[in-house]
Design an enzyme around this catalytic site. Structure first.
Site, PDB file in Angstrom:
ATOM      1  N   GLU A 260      -3.687   0.136   8.232  1.00 46.81           N
ATOM      2  CA  GLU A 260      -2.445   0.596   8.857  1.00 46.81           C
ATOM      3  C   GLU A 260      -2.707   0.320  10.030  1.00 46.81           C
ATOM      4  O   GLU A 260      -3.890   0.051  10.734  1.00 46.81           O
ATOM      5  CB  GLU A 260      -1.980   2.437   9.249  1.00 46.81           C
TER       6      GLU A 260
ATOM      7  N   HIS B 253      -2.663  11.203   0.463  1.00 45.50           N
ATOM      8  CA  HIS B 253      -1.858  11.191   2.320  1.00 45.50           C
ATOM      9  C   HIS B 253      -1.523  12.511   2.458  1.00 45.50           C
ATOM     10  O   HIS B 253      -0.311  12.145   2.281  1.00 45.50           O
ATOM     11  CB  HIS B 253      -1.543   9.593   1.655  1.00 45.50           C
TER      12      HIS B 253
ATOM     13  N   ARG C 103       1.090  -1.099  -0.214  1.00 45.74           N
ATOM     14  CA  ARG C 103      -0.139  -0.432  -0.336  1.00 45.74           C
ATOM     15  C   ARG C 103       0.816   1.537  -0.261  1.00 45.74           C
ATOM     16  O   ARG C 103       1.951   1.098   1.121  1.00 45.74           O
ATOM     17  CB  ARG C 103      -0.750   0.225   1.139  1.00 45.74           C
TER      18      ARG C 103
ATOM     19  N   TYR D  62      -4.385   2.347  15.597  1.00 46.20           N
ATOM     20  CA  TYR D  62      -3.407   2.354  16.622  1.00 46.20           C
ATOM     21  C   TYR D  62      -4.086   2.298  18.357  1.00 46.20           C
ATOM     22  O   TYR D  62      -2.860   1.736  19.036  1.00 46.20           O
ATOM     23  CB  TYR D  62      -2.404   3.823  16.179  1.00 46.20           C
TER      24      TYR D  62
ATOM     25  N   GLU E  40      -7.539   8.675   6.167  1.00 42.65           N
ATOM     26  CA  GLU E  40      -7.560   9.767   7.280  1.00 42.65           C
ATOM     27  C   GLU E  40      -7.783  11.223   7.084  1.00 42.65           C
ATOM     28  O   GLU E  40      -6.746  11.627   7.165  1.00 42.65           O
ATOM     29  CB  GLU E  40      -6.356   9.433   8.051  1.00 42.65           C
TER      30      GLU E  40
ATOM     31  N   ASN F 167      -7.724   2.338   9.825  1.00 41.92           N
ATOM     32  CA  ASN F 167      -6.175   2.616  10.820  1.00 41.92           C
ATOM     33  C   ASN F 167      -6.155   2.638  12.141  1.00 41.92           C
ATOM     34  O   ASN F 167      -7.181   3.877  12.654  1.00 41.92           O
ATOM     35  CB  ASN F 167      -5.378   3.795  10.069  1.00 41.92           C
TER      36      ASN F 167
HETATM   37  C1  FCB Z   1      -1.028   7.522  10.596  1.00 42.15           C
HETATM   38  C2  FCB Z   1      -0.916   8.183   9.074  1.00 42.15           C
HETATM   39  C3  FCB Z   1       0.331   7.580   8.958  1.00 42.15           C
HETATM   40  C4  FCB Z   1       1.719   7.633  10.204  1.00 42.15           C
HETATM   41  C5  FCB Z   1       1.014   6.943  11.529  1.00 42.15           C
HETATM   42  C6  FCB Z   1       1.845   6.306  12.376  1.00 42.15           C
HETATM   43  O1  FCB Z   1      -2.201   8.310  11.435  1.00 42.15           O
HETATM   44  O2  FCB Z   1      -2.101   8.105   8.560  1.00 42.15           O
HETATM   45  O3  FCB Z   1       1.223   8.499   8.079  1.00 42.15           O
HETATM   46  O4  FCB Z   1       1.555   8.700  10.244  1.00 42.15           O
HETATM   47  O5  FCB Z   1      -0.285   7.217  11.220  1.00 42.15           O
END
Ligand code: FCB
Length: 460
Positions: A366, A126, A82, A301, A171, A299
């Protein structure tokens, strides 16, 4: 007119794996082959905007080293690569003149990916908006949405015969709210409710591009969202629950409402009255967006725990929820090096909810972690990836239609406002080199992909 690629999404019988990057974070070569300036070049040059005053002008030099990078993706055994396309390389002024040398670069990249048996998955935006468009008010100007759709078609005309899976935006919440409300990302504007206006134009750009890409034969078009679970610390506190609902509206429902129902919901409109402005949201805009995605990218985290204001330190992103009632964000241990709480159950919950809410195939576009880069023996990152892959599998067993898991990221790279201080790569990049050295997580992932006999996406 090129032949278009047929359906390239994996069928979901097993999870496909991939590795992700983004143009401005890895390419460098910002002045090469006719590339125009982007808002990130401009923003990074502003004193204090990026840690250590650094920028993406060299980054990982992937513009010249992409063959080496793709060798690494192939070696780890991930089936998907990707990547994102830099709009200012293709249409340097944002509209009008097309730069063929920019298209040539992505043409070479796609061919090199295919030659290694990788499925190239292209993200069109992006965050690197051509500066010439920001000079005309960027995502606050409706014309930017039209310009985005034109640019998308230029890219598709060149790559559409070989790229099967397309994403419009990455995002858009960050592009809109970190860019125009909180001012911590490019273009660095702190204009309160402007984030809502930018959000609408990003959605409109997605819808306009989706309509034309589908008409040109694209079957697997998605949008990549950083949806997030919000967990009130005290679920019995009605004020906190209401405030959290406002935050959820701005982070999650602003995208899912139009995509699924063709409307902004009442709870969202209560915190974002801008979205009730009929000059902004014109007849037909939301109908265009409804049903426009064939898949949705998530995405993930970290989860977000909310508390009554004053109960914990104000979160640096608080300004990114304009109009919502104030809350504090509580971050528990363990945390990664960027300060984000680690809790894989948030991913499981999010995947189950997103799959049910949208009825669409979901891709984890992500997921990954920042840990200090002194050591190549990144056991923390291995644990993070292992636990989140397990959470993804649990979501699938729980009925969520999740097709792919894509690691953020291949290389230590330019981490936006954090500069080069936060490293997410499974491959270390020595900024002096920039020499690439696989970390323990790279070898772990390679073993995981071999032993579970997965990782091969459907190659177009
Ligand atoms: C996301 C982004 C990516 C990277 C990660 C850690 O928000 O899409 O570009 O910075 O976080």
């Amino acid at each position: 007119m090129v032949d278009t690629v047929r359906s390239s999404l994996p069928d979901g019988s097993s999870l496909a794996y991939g590795v992700a990057t983004a143009a401005y974070q890895i390419e460098g070569a910002v002045a090469e082959d006719g590339r125009g300036a982007s808002i990130w070049d401009t923003f990074a040059a502003r004193p204090g905007a990026v840690k250590d005053g650094l920028d993406g002008s060299v980054a990982c030099d992937s513009y010249h080293r992409y063959e080496e990078d793709l060798d690494l993706v192939a070696a780890v055994g991930a089936g998907w690569y990707r990547f994102s396309i830099a709009w200012p390389r293709i249409v340097p002024e944002g509209v009008g003149r097309v730069e063929t040398r920019g298209l040539d670069y992505y043409d070479r990249l796609v061919d090199a990916a295919l030659a290694r048996g990788l499925s190239p998955t292209a993200t069109l935006y992006h965050w690197d908006l051509p500066q010439a468009l920001e000079d005309r008010d960027g995502w606050l100007n409706r014309d930017t949405a039209e310009a985005f759709a034109d640019y998308a078609m230029v890219v598709h005309d060149r790559l559409g015969d070989r790229v099967g899976v397309w994403a419009t935006h990455n995002e858009p919440w960050c592009a809109a709210y970190l860019g125009y409300s909180a001012g911590v990302h490019a273009p660095g504007r702190r204009e309160g409710g402007a984030g809502h206006r930018a959000a609408h134009h990003l959605l409109l750009g997605h819808g306009l591009a989706a309509e034309r890409l589908h008409a040109a034969g694209v079957e697997d078009l998605g949008i990549v969202l950083n949806l997030a679970p919000f967990w009130p610390e005290d679920p019995d506190d009605p004020e906190l629950v209401a405030a959290t609902d406002g935050i959820d509206a701005i982070r999650n429902r602003v995208w899912l409402g139009p995509l699924v129902d063709g409307r902004y919901d009442d709870g969202l409109l209560a915190v974002a009255p801008e979205l009730a402005d009929t000059d902004l949201v014109r007849d037909g805009d939301l109908a265009l967006v409804q049903g426009s995605a064939d898949w949705v990218g998530v995405n993930y985290y970290t989860p977000f725990r909310t508390a009554a204001p004053g109960a914990a330190a104000r979160h640096p992103e608080a300004d990114a929820y304009p109009g919502s009632a104030p809350v504090s964000f509580v971050v528990r241990e363990p945390r990664t090096d960027i300060g984000w709480e680690v809790d894989a159950s948030g991913l499981e919950e999010l995947l189950v909810d997103t799959s049910a809410r949208t009825g669409l195939p979901v891709l984890v576009t992500e997921n990954g972690a920042a840990y200090p880069d002194e050591t190549l023996d990144d056991q923390d990152r291995i644990a993070y990836l292992r636990d989140h892959i397990a959470a993804t599998e649990r979501a699938r067993q729980g009925g969520a239609d999740v097709r792919a898991y894509i690691v953020w990221t291949l290389l230590d790279n330019f981490e936006w406002a954090e500069g080069y201080t936060k490293t997410f790569g499974i491959v270390h990049v020595d900024p002096q080199g920039p020499t690439r050295t696989p970390k323990a997580s790279f070898h772990w992932l390679a073993e995981h992909l071999n032993s579970s006999s997965v990782g091969v996406g459907v190659t177009p």
